[in-house]
Write an enzyme that holds these catalytic residues in place. Structure first.
Site, mmCIF file in Angstrom:
data_model
loop_
_atom_site.group_PDB
_atom_site.id
_atom_site.type_symbol
_atom_site.label_atom_id
_atom_site.label_comp_id
_atom_site.label_asym_id
_atom_site.label_seq_id
_atom_site.Cartn_x
_atom_site.Cartn_y
_atom_site.Cartn_z
ATOM 1 N N TYR A 162 27.316 32.925 37.046
ATOM 2 C CA TYR A 162 28.349 32.289 37.852
ATOM 3 C C TYR A 162 28.079 30.792 37.949
ATOM 4 O O TYR A 162 26.956 30.323 37.774
ATOM 5 C CB TYR A 162 28.412 32.882 39.265
ATOM 6 C CG TYR A 162 27.239 32.475 40.146
ATOM 7 C CD1 TYR A 162 27.351 31.416 41.049
ATOM 8 C CD2 TYR A 162 26.016 33.130 40.067
ATOM 9 C CE1 TYR A 162 26.283 31.031 41.843
ATOM 10 C CE2 TYR A 162 24.941 32.753 40.854
ATOM 11 C CZ TYR A 162 25.081 31.706 41.739
ATOM 12 O OH TYR A 162 24.012 31.308 42.520
ATOM 13 N N PHE A 213 26.172 23.120 44.085
ATOM 14 C CA PHE A 213 26.305 23.273 42.638
ATOM 15 C C PHE A 213 25.227 24.246 42.185
ATOM 16 O O PHE A 213 24.035 23.998 42.382
ATOM 17 C CB PHE A 213 26.101 21.934 41.924
ATOM 18 C CG PHE A 213 26.099 22.033 40.413
ATOM 19 C CD1 PHE A 213 27.187 21.591 39.671
ATOM 20 C CD2 PHE A 213 25.015 22.572 39.722
ATOM 21 C CE1 PHE A 213 27.186 21.672 38.286
ATOM 22 C CE2 PHE A 213 25.005 22.668 38.333
ATOM 23 C CZ PHE A 213 26.094 22.221 37.612
ATOM 24 N N GLU A 214 25.645 25.339 41.603
ATOM 25 C CA GLU A 214 24.716 26.288 41.004
ATOM 26 C C GLU A 214 25.342 26.881 39.754
ATOM 27 O O GLU A 214 26.511 27.256 39.779
ATOM 28 C CB GLU A 214 24.392 27.460 41.945
ATOM 29 C CG GLU A 214 23.589 27.108 43.162
ATOM 30 C CD GLU A 214 23.302 28.326 44.037
ATOM 31 O OE1 GLU A 214 22.222 28.378 44.634
ATOM 32 O OE2 GLU A 214 24.183 29.221 44.126
ATOM 33 N N ILE A 215 24.588 26.932 38.685
ATOM 34 C CA ILE A 215 24.921 27.785 37.550
ATOM 35 C C ILE A 215 23.739 28.732 37.438
ATOM 36 O O ILE A 215 22.613 28.291 37.188
ATOM 37 C CB ILE A 215 25.110 26.984 36.249
ATOM 38 C CG1 ILE A 215 26.247 25.968 36.398
ATOM 39 C CG2 ILE A 215 25.407 27.931 35.083
ATOM 40 C CD1 ILE A 215 26.465 25.091 35.180
#
Length: 378
Positions: A192, A277-279
């Site tokens: 995600y 913000f995270e991937i």
């Protein structure tokens, strides 16, 4: 005379045939067009006439690449966030997702209004889903002593601790820490990208960061790292040390403890990845280790008796339960969430056609923790 009538009949027949078979001829010889030529007016303002097709560049719709990761954008938002959501999604589409067409999942503790769904869905050709957060995943649990929690909020508000007096903010932090990845709409996915309202994406991104995560066995990606407010987490590290002592077998060697602590885990230096913000790999949060850790923290009540944020909780979880090489700094993704921003430098700035000012970059400011991340690989 007979031949004249025959010629006229042929001309009229040809006119009607061309009118039906040739759109430009039909428009040019229509009664409305002839009237306009004579009178100089079409009876309506010029802007109401559509721009002729001949002025449009003919491009085929971009098809998503044949090889893609099993990934999704996750956006937690309220109906009142609509304008900020539109801004963020439009930038994401223009910078990246128009080329890759990854789906979106929007989550809200209240049902999304139809006007929200309609406006957001128009921004992308990708699949868009809207989900309702289960009540038990969002609201303060009954196990919390409200008298104690209320006193803590009052004290923080008195001392001007950011969001110190807010219950909804605490609900959000707890949800993002331990429940978002359990939502039904996210169960089909492995990766995600968390997106928030009113953020900025400065650069074109012409590669797939999800595939990079997948192929290189990364589990967590960030753009900004910084120190947490000490007043919000006075006992978080004590609880973490207690968990580590009781569950040593869950903590791998070669992890990123040195990002969190300067003395081998005795104290917490307050560094964390800014989780707006995270991937990341959803399986990191679904793991036995992380769920045991979250449940341990949740039982302590620190999300409400203090103001534990999902940023330090996620950061500690990622650093403890993964190898340091599995945590990735996305140096080439320009990003801003007020008041901090990461602006790619040098060649990365040029290649991404970034519109941020390279001098306005938080990476190595005094309050940034990027130097500690770098030091893990020195």
């Amino acid at each position: 005379m007979r031949y004249v009538l025959l010629v006229l009949a042929v001309i009229v027949s040809l006119h009607y045939m061309l009118s039906f078979s040739n759109e430009k001829y039909g428009n040019a010889t229509s009664f409305s067009n002839i009237k306009e030529k004579i009178t100089g007016s079409s009876g309506k303002p010029p802007y109401m006439e559509p721009v002729p097709e001949e002025y449009y560049i003919k491009t085929n719709k971009t098809e998503p690449p044949a090889r893609r990761a099993n990934a999704v954008f996750v956006i937690l938002a309220r109906n009142s966030d609509l304008n900020g959501v539109v801004s963020s999604v439009k930038q994401m589409e223009d910078r990246f997702n128009k080329k890759f067409q990854y789906p979106y999942v929007f989550l809200n503790e209240n049902p999304f209004e139809e006007s929200f769904k309609k406006r957001v869905s128009k921004l992308t050709d990708a699949k868009v889903e809207f989900g309702l957060i289960p009540r038990e995943h969002w609201f303060q649990p009954d196990s919390i002593d409200e008298v104690r929690a209320s006193a803590a909020r009052e004290d923080m508000a008195k001392n001007n601790v950011i969001y110190g007096g807010s219950v909804p903010y605490r609900n959000m932090c707890r949800f993002n820490s331990g429940f978002f990845y359990k939502h039904e709409l996210l169960k089909p996915y492995k990766y995600y990208w968390r997106v928030e309202p009113d953020v900025k994406f400065f650069c074109d991104l012409d590669y797939d960061p999800f595939l990079l995560m997948q192929d290189q066995n990364k589990v967590y990606g960030f753009t900004v790292s910084l120190y947490e407010y000490e007043a919000t987490i006075p006992t978080l590290w004590d609880a973490t040390k207690e968990f580590m002592d009781k569950n040593a077998e869950l903590i791998p060697t070669g992890n990123a403890m040195s990002f969190l602590s300067d003395d081998g885990g005795m104290t917490y230096n307050r560094c964390h990845f800014w989780s707006n913000f995270e991937i990341a790999d959803l399986d990191l949060w679904r793991s036995e280790a992380y769920n045991k850790y979250f449940d341990f923290l949740d039982e302590r009540g620190g999300f409400y008796y203090e103001r534990w944020g999902d940023a330090p909780v996620h950061s500690i979880g990622a650093a403890l339960f993964s190898k340091k090489e599995q945590i990735h700094f996305f140096n080439d993704i320009g990003y801003r969430h007020e008041p901090f921003q990461h602006c790619p430098q040098g060649e990365a700035h040029t290649r991404g056609k970034c519109w941020c000012d390279e001098s306005q970059n938080f990476d190595y400011e005094w309050y940034s923790c990027l130097k500690r991340y770098d030091a893990m690989f020195a």
